[in-house]
Enzyme design. Structure first.
Site, PDB file in Angstrom:
ATOM      1  N   SER A  44      39.315  34.178  29.519  1.00 16.48           N
ATOM      2  CA  SER A  44      39.442  34.181  30.975  1.00 16.48           C
ATOM      3  C   SER A  44      38.881  32.879  31.563  1.00 16.48           C
ATOM      4  CB  SER A  44      38.751  35.416  31.550  1.00 16.48           C
ATOM      5  OG  SER A  44      39.040  35.591  32.913  1.00 16.48           O
ATOM      6  N   ASP A  82      49.392  40.176  30.374  1.00 10.10           N
ATOM      7  CA  ASP A  82      48.128  39.710  30.955  1.00 10.10           C
ATOM      8  C   ASP A  82      48.415  38.890  32.205  1.00 10.10           C
ATOM      9  OD1 ASP A  82      45.679  38.582  31.580  1.00 10.10           O
ATOM     10  OD2 ASP A  82      45.223  37.961  29.543  1.00 10.10           O
ATOM     11  N   HIS A 129      44.365  42.033  30.131  1.00 17.81           N
ATOM     12  CA  HIS A 129      43.478  40.870  30.176  1.00 17.81           C
ATOM     13  C   HIS A 129      42.167  41.119  29.454  1.00 17.81           C
ATOM     14  CE1 HIS A 129      41.848  37.123  31.571  1.00 17.81           C
ATOM     15  NE2 HIS A 129      40.847  37.716  32.193  1.00 17.81           N
TER      16      HIS A 129
END
Length: 482
Positions: free
Chosen positions: A295, A359, A453
């Site tokens: 991320s 994602d 994610h």
């Protein structure tokens, strides 16, 4: 809201577009949707203000969403943090006491085990999604230098571990992985005027030094504000780069990217990690370097070698085996991508960007009319059946595409069903999913791509996926070097 520092010296860049949500009124924000002279908005700072920067609606919509999101994040910062602390405390209270019913029994017996946030037993919200810590032996033994499967697996496990506290990280690296932790750090953000960037460094048993940047903490408004900030700086020779990621990595408020950080300031991530790596690599001339993150951490990992190249830090770049990122958002524009491709060719490393299924984060921010932000490097895409392939760009590169609404919903249904049947699907009870990740998969029916994610599916993709994808990575690297 912490000062954005947008009023500082900007001589380090040739152009910029900065939003200042703390100066934005709701009426002025709404005007974005009806007037194209964005540069005239008082919460926008741009050298084109004298000659108003006129933007199409698609671009203004991105700015609108960015500013509104940052204002809302500021408004709920305290309650969000408090709620997150309560959730983490409750999850750890249940875990330490053996579940709900045992907790009740311990309460009446006066033997309730209280969680300690700084202890090696306290698990973060991200960690509670997937408590796997042991490294699979099949991924660790029999692998030689340059093995992509090994580096990919070690990197995602390190990226997942980066969300934990310092004691948890130390215990896991030293005692569970039997590797050596070099350090776990909180770094200063010169714009937010507090320590908001975390990373840890360790070396494995093959002599590889690994740097893992922590990603976005679920209940941290500062992290989310960094992610949704649509601001950018154009650095000569590098291109346009996401301002929030630059600030988190170590951009200096009044100096940009000087070769050395001002001595009077607290350490920022880039300078501290760079200097530490130079010392470590100088002491061991055979050590290789891997940089990773999930991320936001992936964005910092991708940006780190760019600043090294800007400072001509060849001693570090020449030892860089690769950058492995997971669920990474876009960092810069096409010019930045071209710059990085040149850096990778010069120093002989690759950036492997892993994207799982739908994602949402790697598909943001996206501007179909201007493509202000683009990806670079080698994309390794896994679908929801953990079948991987090396591609130029992941499918559905625009998260808001209406064409993909139905496929995303159907995929969310499949992943929710699979969550309850994982032992049957994999033939291994070690892949049984937690109740927390099942709740998030249910939320994916409303916000498609949200559970995709989370780190568990990235770990599963590399663990359960075919080894053919890593052979493709090696083949692409060989082609790039020719």
């Amino acid at each position: 809201m912490a000062s954005s520092g947008n009023s500082c010296n900007k001589s380090f860049c040739s152009d910029y577009f900065l939003v200042k949500p703390e100066e934005a009124g709701w009426v002025d924000i709404l005007r974005l949707l009806f007037w194209s002279d964005v540069g005239r908005r008082k919460f926008v700072e741009s050298p084109a203000a004298a000659q108003p920067r006129r933007e199409p609606l698609s671009r203004r919509w991105l700015v609108f969403v960015s500013v509104v999101a940052m204002k809302l994040l500021h408004a709920i910062a305290g309650p969000l943090s408090g709620f997150g602390s309560a959730v983490e405390f409750w999850l750890n209270l249940l875990s330490l006491n053996g579940g709900f019913f045992t907790l009740i029994l311990n309460f009446f017996r006066g033997k309730v085990v209280q969680p300690d946030r700084a202890s090696a037993s306290f698990v973060s919200f991200i960690g509670n999604m997937d408590k796997r810590l042991d490294l699979e032996k099949s991924r660790l033994f029999g692998h030689g230098e340059g093995d992509k499967a090994y580096f990919a697996y070690l990197s995602i496990m390190a990226a997942k571990l980066s969300y934990e506290n310092h004691n948890f990280i130390r215990t896991t690296v030293n005692d569970v992985w039997n590797m050596k932790l070099i350090g776990s750090y909180d770094f200063w953000n010169d714009y937010q005027q507090k320590s908001t960037t975390q990373a840890f460094i360790f070396h494995d048993n093959l002599g590889t030094v690994v740097v893992a940047f922590r990603g976005t903490e679920t209940f941290n408004s500062d992290d989310w504000s960094t992610d949704v900030d649509i601001s950018w700086y154009e650095v000569p020779g590098l291109g346009r780069i996401h301002a929030g990621f630059m600030k988190a990595l170590g951009l200096q408020r009044n100096h940009g990217w000087p070769r050395r950080q001002a001595a009077a300031k607290p350490e920022t991530a880039y300078y501290a990690v760079r200097d530490l790596l130079k010392d470590l690599l100088q002491k061991n001339d055979k050590a290789r370097l891997v940089v990773t993150g999930h991320s936001l951490g992936g964005a910092l990992a991708a940006l780190f070698p760019a600043v090294l190249a800007l400072h001509e830090e060849a001693a570090v770049l020449e030892r860089l085996e690769g950058v492995y990122t997971y669920g990474q958002p876009r960092v810069g524009d096409g010019a930045f991508g071209e710059f990085m491709e040149g850096v990778m060719t010069t120093y002989g490393f690759r950036h492997y960007r892993f994207v799982y299924s739908f994602d949402l984060v790697p598909r943001l921010p996206y501007d179909d009319s201007l493509m202000m932000f683009k990806h670079f490097g080698t994309c390794v895409y896994y679908n929801s059946f953990y079948q991987g392939k090396v591609v130029a760009e992941e499918p559905n590169k625009n998260y808001f595409s209406i064409f993909w609404l139905i496929p995303k919903f159907l995929n969310a249904c499949w992943e929710l069903i699979r969550s309850f049947t994982f032992p049957l699907y994999t033939g291994n009870f070690e892949y049984t999913e937690s109740g927390l990740i099942r709740i998030l998969r249910a939320a994916g029916l409303l916000v498609a791509g949200l559970p995709a994610h989370c780190p568990p599916d990235y770990v599963n993709s590399i663990s359960l996926g075919s080894s053919d994808v890593f052979n493709s990575m090696v083949s692409q690297e060989a082609m790039k070097s020719q």
